[in-house]
Design a protein around this motif. Sequence first.
Motif, PDB file in Angstrom:
ATOM      1  N   ALA A  98      -5.938   4.707   9.014  1.00 27.25           N
ATOM      2  CA  ALA A  98      -6.539   4.824   7.680  1.00 27.25           C
ATOM      3  C   ALA A  98      -7.276   3.561   7.247  1.00 27.25           C
ATOM      4  CB  ALA A  98      -5.453   5.158   6.657  1.00 27.25           C
ATOM      5  N   LEU A  99      -7.117   2.465   7.982  1.00 22.05           N
ATOM      6  CA  LEU A  99      -7.806   1.227   7.620  1.00 22.05           C
ATOM      7  C   LEU A  99      -9.300   1.377   7.836  1.00 22.05           C
ATOM      8  CD1 LEU A  99      -5.489  -1.474   9.217  1.00 22.05           C
ATOM      9  CD2 LEU A  99      -5.738  -0.958   6.788  1.00 22.05           C
TER      10      LEU A  99
ATOM     11  N   LEU B 111       4.202   6.787  11.324  1.00 25.06           N
ATOM     12  CA  LEU B 111       3.839   6.120  10.074  1.00 25.06           C
ATOM     13  C   LEU B 111       2.912   4.931  10.330  1.00 25.06           C
ATOM     14  CD1 LEU B 111       7.320   6.244   8.335  1.00 25.06           C
ATOM     15  CD2 LEU B 111       5.255   7.435   7.581  1.00 25.06           C
ATOM     16  N   LEU B 112       3.218   4.158  11.343  1.00 24.76           N
ATOM     17  CA  LEU B 112       2.399   2.986  11.655  1.00 24.76           C
ATOM     18  C   LEU B 112       1.008   3.379  12.144  1.00 24.76           C
ATOM     19  CD1 LEU B 112       2.085  -0.051  11.942  1.00 24.76           C
ATOM     20  CD2 LEU B 112       3.127   0.122  14.195  1.00 24.76           C
TER      21      LEU B 112
ATOM     22  N   VAL C 268       0.822  -1.198   0.000  1.00 25.57           N
ATOM     23  CA  VAL C 268       0.000   0.000   0.000  1.00 25.57           C
ATOM     24  C   VAL C 268       0.862   1.257   0.000  1.00 25.57           C
ATOM     25  CG1 VAL C 268      -1.732   1.281   1.303  1.00 25.57           C
ATOM     26  CG2 VAL C 268      -1.885  -1.198   1.153  1.00 25.57           C
ATOM     27  N   SER C 269       1.959   1.236   0.737  1.00 24.87           N
ATOM     28  CA  SER C 269       2.843   2.392   0.792  1.00 24.87           C
ATOM     29  C   SER C 269       4.212   1.961   1.283  1.00 24.87           C
ATOM     30  CB  SER C 269       2.277   3.473   1.711  1.00 24.87           C
ATOM     31  OG  SER C 269       2.260   3.018   3.047  1.00 24.87           O
ATOM     32  N   SER C 270       5.181   2.812   1.045  1.00 23.64           N
ATOM     33  CA  SER C 270       6.527   2.582   1.584  1.00 23.64           C
ATOM     34  C   SER C 270       7.144   3.937   1.898  1.00 23.64           C
ATOM     35  CB  SER C 270       7.401   1.815   0.582  1.00 23.64           C
ATOM     36  OG  SER C 270       7.606   2.596  -0.586  1.00 23.64           O
ATOM     37  N   HIS C 271       8.081   3.939   2.802  1.00 27.45           N
ATOM     38  CA  HIS C 271       8.701   5.185   3.233  1.00 27.45           C
ATOM     39  C   HIS C 271      10.191   4.958   3.430  1.00 27.45           C
ATOM     40  CE1 HIS C 271       4.754   6.919   4.013  1.00 27.45           C
ATOM     41  NE2 HIS C 271       4.443   5.706   4.431  1.00 27.45           N
TER      42      HIS C 271
ATOM     43  N   ASP D 101      -0.576   6.188  11.633  1.00 26.64           N
ATOM     44  CA  ASP D 101      -1.315   6.800  10.522  1.00 26.64           C
ATOM     45  C   ASP D 101      -1.883   5.725   9.608  1.00 26.64           C
ATOM     46  OD1 ASP D 101      -0.638   9.288  11.517  1.00 26.64           O
ATOM     47  OD2 ASP D 101       0.786   9.770   9.903  1.00 26.64           O
ATOM     48  N   ARG D 102      -1.099   4.702   9.308  1.00 26.32           N
ATOM     49  CA  ARG D 102      -1.551   3.614   8.437  1.00 26.32           C
ATOM     50  C   ARG D 102      -2.703   2.844   9.076  1.00 26.32           C
ATOM     51  NH1 ARG D 102      -3.808   1.341   4.874  1.00 26.32           N
ATOM     52  NH2 ARG D 102      -3.265  -0.753   4.247  1.00 26.32           N
ATOM     53  N   LEU D 103      -2.558   2.530  10.348  1.00 23.22           N
ATOM     54  CA  LEU D 103      -3.613   1.798  11.039  1.00 23.22           C
ATOM     55  C   LEU D 103      -4.896   2.619  11.123  1.00 23.22           C
ATOM     56  CD1 LEU D 103      -1.556   0.132  13.898  1.00 23.22           C
ATOM     57  CD2 LEU D 103      -2.519  -0.981  11.870  1.00 23.22           C
TER      58      LEU D 103
ATOM     59  N   LEU E 115      -5.417  -6.238   9.259  1.00 23.24           N
ATOM     60  CA  LEU E 115      -4.138  -5.902   8.650  1.00 23.24           C
ATOM     61  C   LEU E 115      -3.486  -7.148   8.091  1.00 23.24           C
ATOM     62  CD1 LEU E 115      -2.333  -3.451   8.205  1.00 23.24           C
ATOM     63  CD2 LEU E 115      -1.128  -4.058  10.284  1.00 23.24           C
TER      64      LEU E 115
END
Length: 61
Positions: free
Chosen positions: A46-47, A39-40, A16-19, A42-44, A53
Amino acid sequence: MADAVDAFPVTLPGLVSSHILKGCGHRGRQERLEDTDRLLTDRLAALPPGRVLGSRTTAGA
């Protein structure tokens, strides 16, 4: 490194994304705790509700 990142759609299907954290080595969590936490979380956040996951299914579906 750019070649590896460019290959992500093939080598990591479903990514989904990488940084890239500049100045960070292989121990991102220890070296850049605040950045990796942000980052983690924010990703969680957005689910969609019920999303598991790492799974393509939703809870109760």
